[in-house]
Write an enzyme that holds these catalytic residues in place. Structure first.
Site, PDB file in Angstrom:
ATOM      1  N   ARG A 260       0.829  -1.199   0.000  1.00 39.98           N
ATOM      2  CA  ARG A 260       0.000   0.000   0.000  1.00 39.98           C
ATOM      3  C   ARG A 260       0.866   1.252   0.000  1.00 39.98           C
ATOM      4  O   ARG A 260       2.074   1.199   0.256  1.00 39.98           O
ATOM      5  CB  ARG A 260      -0.914   0.012   1.223  1.00 39.98           C
ATOM      6  CG  ARG A 260      -1.860  -1.182   1.312  1.00 39.98           C
ATOM      7  CD  ARG A 260      -2.664  -1.128   2.606  1.00 39.98           C
ATOM      8  NE  ARG A 260      -3.616  -2.232   2.714  1.00 39.98           N
ATOM      9  CZ  ARG A 260      -3.337  -3.408   3.284  1.00 39.98           C
ATOM     10  NH1 ARG A 260      -2.120  -3.621   3.786  1.00 39.98           N
ATOM     11  NH2 ARG A 260      -4.253  -4.355   3.355  1.00 39.98           N
ATOM     12  N   LYS A 285      -1.760  -2.241   7.470  1.00 41.78           N
ATOM     13  CA  LYS A 285      -3.114  -1.818   7.813  1.00 41.78           C
ATOM     14  C   LYS A 285      -3.744  -2.757   8.835  1.00 41.78           C
ATOM     15  O   LYS A 285      -4.493  -2.336   9.708  1.00 41.78           O
ATOM     16  CB  LYS A 285      -3.966  -1.760   6.542  1.00 41.78           C
ATOM     17  CG  LYS A 285      -5.383  -1.254   6.750  1.00 41.78           C
ATOM     18  CD  LYS A 285      -6.125  -1.198   5.433  1.00 41.78           C
ATOM     19  CE  LYS A 285      -7.546  -0.694   5.614  1.00 41.78           C
ATOM     20  NZ  LYS A 285      -8.280  -0.645   4.320  1.00 41.78           N
ATOM     21  N   HIS A 355      -3.006   2.919  -5.201  1.00 43.75           N
ATOM     22  CA  HIS A 355      -3.766   1.697  -4.908  1.00 43.75           C
ATOM     23  C   HIS A 355      -4.237   1.002  -6.178  1.00 43.75           C
ATOM     24  O   HIS A 355      -4.552  -0.197  -6.159  1.00 43.75           O
ATOM     25  CB  HIS A 355      -4.975   2.035  -4.029  1.00 43.75           C
ATOM     26  CG  HIS A 355      -5.260   1.006  -2.995  1.00 43.75           C
ATOM     27  ND1 HIS A 355      -4.414   0.755  -1.915  1.00 43.75           N
ATOM     28  CD2 HIS A 355      -6.292   0.129  -2.857  1.00 43.75           C
ATOM     29  CE1 HIS A 355      -4.927  -0.207  -1.173  1.00 43.75           C
ATOM     30  NE2 HIS A 355      -6.059  -0.608  -1.720  1.00 43.75           N
ATOM     31  N   ARG A 358      -2.059  -1.883  -6.919  1.00 48.40           N
ATOM     32  CA  ARG A 358      -2.343  -3.025  -6.035  1.00 48.40           C
ATOM     33  C   ARG A 358      -3.518  -3.838  -6.569  1.00 48.40           C
ATOM     34  O   ARG A 358      -3.461  -5.069  -6.626  1.00 48.40           O
ATOM     35  CB  ARG A 358      -2.623  -2.495  -4.630  1.00 48.40           C
ATOM     36  CG  ARG A 358      -3.001  -3.540  -3.592  1.00 48.40           C
ATOM     37  CD  ARG A 358      -3.204  -2.843  -2.251  1.00 48.40           C
ATOM     38  NE  ARG A 358      -3.844  -3.690  -1.267  1.00 48.40           N
ATOM     39  CZ  ARG A 358      -3.210  -4.512  -0.438  1.00 48.40           C
ATOM     40  NH1 ARG A 358      -1.878  -4.602  -0.505  1.00 48.40           N
ATOM     41  NH2 ARG A 358      -3.861  -5.239   0.455  1.00 48.40           N
ATOM     42  N   HIS A 381      -4.056  -9.530   3.463  1.00 50.40           N
ATOM     43  CA  HIS A 381      -5.447  -9.565   3.906  1.00 50.40           C
ATOM     44  C   HIS A 381      -5.601 -10.550   5.062  1.00 50.40           C
ATOM     45  O   HIS A 381      -5.148 -11.688   4.974  1.00 50.40           O
ATOM     46  CB  HIS A 381      -6.376  -9.990   2.765  1.00 50.40           C
ATOM     47  CG  HIS A 381      -6.513  -8.953   1.704  1.00 50.40           C
ATOM     48  ND1 HIS A 381      -6.943  -9.241   0.416  1.00 50.40           N
ATOM     49  CD2 HIS A 381      -6.287  -7.614   1.727  1.00 50.40           C
ATOM     50  CE1 HIS A 381      -6.968  -8.125  -0.295  1.00 50.40           C
ATOM     51  NE2 HIS A 381      -6.571  -7.130   0.473  1.00 50.40           N
ATOM     52  N   TYR A 390     -11.582  -9.901  -5.895  1.00 49.73           N
ATOM     53  CA  TYR A 390     -10.882  -9.960  -7.176  1.00 49.73           C
ATOM     54  C   TYR A 390     -11.279 -11.174  -8.005  1.00 49.73           C
ATOM     55  O   TYR A 390     -10.977 -11.243  -9.195  1.00 49.73           O
ATOM     56  CB  TYR A 390      -9.366  -9.975  -6.931  1.00 49.73           C
ATOM     57  CG  TYR A 390      -8.895  -8.755  -6.194  1.00 49.73           C
ATOM     58  CD1 TYR A 390      -8.758  -7.537  -6.840  1.00 49.73           C
ATOM     59  CD2 TYR A 390      -8.610  -8.813  -4.832  1.00 49.73           C
ATOM     60  CE1 TYR A 390      -8.338  -6.414  -6.163  1.00 49.73           C
ATOM     61  CE2 TYR A 390      -8.186  -7.695  -4.140  1.00 49.73           C
ATOM     62  CZ  TYR A 390      -8.055  -6.496  -4.808  1.00 49.73           C
ATOM     63  OH  TYR A 390      -7.657  -5.377  -4.125  1.00 49.73           O
TER      64      TYR A 390
END
Length: 410
Positions: A260, A285, A355, A358, A381, A390
Site C-alpha cells: 500500500r 493496515k 492503490h 495493487r 489480507h 478480485y
C-alpha cells in the site's frame, strides 16, 4: 552559517538584529540541513528577519507571545505574503521554541475542543485506531456536534434524545452520495454516541438507535488496469535523471509486491533483504508485519536508485522526496502523484492513484489462476473474503463453474 547565503556586511548585521537575531545562524543551518535550495532558504530567512525586527520593537529580548505574532500577520493585506510568513514562522518555532511563548487553544474559540480531544484519546486507547483512521471518525463526531449545536442551541449533550439522533443521521445521509460514504457516516455517529455513553456525557447508549445502511462490498468491480498498461507505463520511464530512477523503482515495487501507499512510505533501508530477495513490510493496515517477494527486476532498479539516485541525506527511509525539504514522504499524495504522472505520460486513462497498481496486481494473479490464499497472503489480507473481491474479474474462470441454462443444449 548566514554567510553561506548572504555576503554583504550590512545585510548580515540586519539579519542578526531583532528578537530572533541570535537564532538566525541556527535557522540558516536548519534550511541547509533540510536541503533547501539557496534561493528558497534566502526567502525564508528574509521573512523571518522581517518578523524579527517587528517583534524586537515590541517585546525586545523577552519571549515572543502569540499576540505579537497575530499583530504581525495583521499587517498583511493579501493572503499570499501572509501564508509565506506563517510558513517561515513555523520553521522559527521549530528551531527556537524557547524564544516563543506557547499558546494553548482557546476553549472559548472552540467549545468542543476538550470533548473532541477526549474522543480522540478514546479512539486511540480504547478502539486502537491509527491516526489516519481517527481523522475520519473525529470528523464524523465534529459534524454531529455541529448539527446538534445548530438545531438545539444552548442544550447540553445530556438532553440528546433518540429523535435527535435519527434527525442528525437523516441529515448526514442526505449529504452522502454513495453507499460507502453513507455506511461510514452512520458508523462514525455510532462510535461517537458510544463514546458519549462510555465517558458519562449521556446516561443512555444511543448508538443502538442509529440505523444500519445497506452496503454490499462485492457489488462493484475494483478499479484496475490491464497488465500490459502497467508494463507500458513502467517501461516508458527513463533512467536519465534521479527522479526517473526513483519513480521507476516506486512503480515497480508497487506493481510487483502489492504494498500500500503508506507501507511504501514507511519502508526503510534495512527492510530490504538482498540475499533472500524479500521486502519486510512493517505496521501494515492489519497491524501485522509481513514479507513480500522482491523480483529480480525490481531489486536491480531499487539498487540503482539507492546507489546512484537517492539523495545523500541522513535518513533511514528508502524513498525520499527531491523537493526541499529533502526527506521521507509525509503523506500519501506525493506517491499517488508519481503514479498518476507516469500513467498519464504513457497515455493511460484511469481513475485512482497508487492503490490502482495493487488492484491490478491482484487481478493479474487471479487471472493467472494463482490460489486465492496466496494472493491474500501477498496483499496482507486477514480475511479471505477481502481477497474474494478480485475473483469477480476472472470471468473466464467463472464461466467454467456456471451451471447449464435450464432448457439449453446439454
Amino acid at each position: 552559517m548566514l554567510e553561506f547565503y548572504f555576503s554583504y556586511g550590512g545585510v548580515l548585521k540586519r539579519l542578526r538584529s531583532g528578537a530572533l537575531g541570535g537564532e538566525m545562524d541556527r535557522l540558516a543551518g536548519h534550511f541547509f540541513s533540510l536541503g533547501y535550495k539557496q534561493a528558497s532558504a534566502k526567502i525564508y530567512l528574509s521573512r523571518i528577519a522581517r518578523f524579527s525586527q517587528f517583534a524586537g520593537a515590541r517585546c525586545g529580548p523577552m519571549p515572543i507571545s502569540q499576540d505579537v505574532i497575530d499583530s504581525y500577520l495583521c499587517t498583511f493585506t493579501t493572503d499570499t505574503p501572509r501564508i509565506g510568513a506563517v510558513s517561515a514562522l513555523g520553521h522559527a518555532r521549530r528551531v527556537a521554541p524557547e524564544r516563543f511563548i506557547g499558546s494553548a487553544p482557546s476553549v472559548d474559540d472552540d467549545p468542543d475542543a476538550l470533548l473532541l480531544a477526549s474522543f480522540s484519546d478514546y479512539l486511540r486507547r480504547v478502539c486502537g485506531l491509527e491516526p489516519k483512521s481517527r481523522e475520519g471518525v473525529l470528523l464524523g463526531g465534529r459534524r454531529f456536534l455541529d448539527w446538534f449545536h445548530h438545531h438545539r442551541p444552548g442544550q447540553d449533550l445530556g438532553a440528546l434524545t433518540a429523535e435527535h439522533v435519527l434527525a442528525a443521521v437523516e441529515h448526514r445521509l442526505s449529504r452522502s452520495a454513495t453507499s460507502g460514504t453513507r455506511t461510514a457516516a452512520t458508523s462514525h455517529i455510532r462510535t461517537f454516541l458510544r463514546f458519549l455513553y462510555w465517558a458519562g456525557y449521556h446516561d443512555q447508549d444511543l448508538a443502538r438507535v442509529v440505523p444500519r445502511t445497506p452496503h454490499w462490498r462485492l457489488a462493484h468491480l475494483p478499479p484496475r488496469l490491464a497488465w500490459d498498461d502497467v508494463r507500458r507505463a513502467i517501461d516508458m520511464i527513463g533512467a536519465t535523471t534521479p527522479v526517473d530512477v526513483r519513480d521507476r523503482a516506486v512503480l515497480l515495487l508497487l506493481a510487483t509486491t502489492g504494498i500500500r501507499n503508506g507501507e511504501l512510505r514507511a519502508l526503510q533501508l534495512h527492510d530490504i533483504d538482498w540475499r533472500t530477495g524479500e521486502v519486510f513490510v512493517r505496521r501494515t493496515k492489519g497491524k501485522r508485519d509481513r514479507v513480500a517477494p522482491l523480483i529480480e527486476e525490481a531489486g536491480a532498479t531499487l539498487a540503482d536508485y539507492i546507489l546512484r539516485a537517492r539523495p545523500k541525506v541522513d535518513s533511514p527511509y528508502l524513498f525520499l522526496s527531491f523537493t526541499p525539504p529533502v526527506g521521507p514522504f509525509k503523506c500519501a499524495s506525493p506517491v499517488s502523484r508519481i503514479v498518476q504522472r507516469r500513467l498519464r505520460h504513457s497515455g493511460i486513462e484511469f481513475v485512482g492513484g497508487a492503490h490502482l497498481l495493487r488492484h491490478s496486481l491482484a487481478t493479474q494473479l487471479v487471472e493467472q489462476r494463482r490460489p486465492i490464499n496466496e494472493v491474500a497472503d501477498l496483499l496482507g489480507h486477514r480475511s479471505i473474503n477481502t481477497t474474494a473481491l478480485y475473483v469477480k474479474v476472472a470471468t473466464s474462470q467463472l464461466a467454467e463453474v456456471a451451471l447449464p441454462f435450464p432448457g439449453g443444449v446439454a
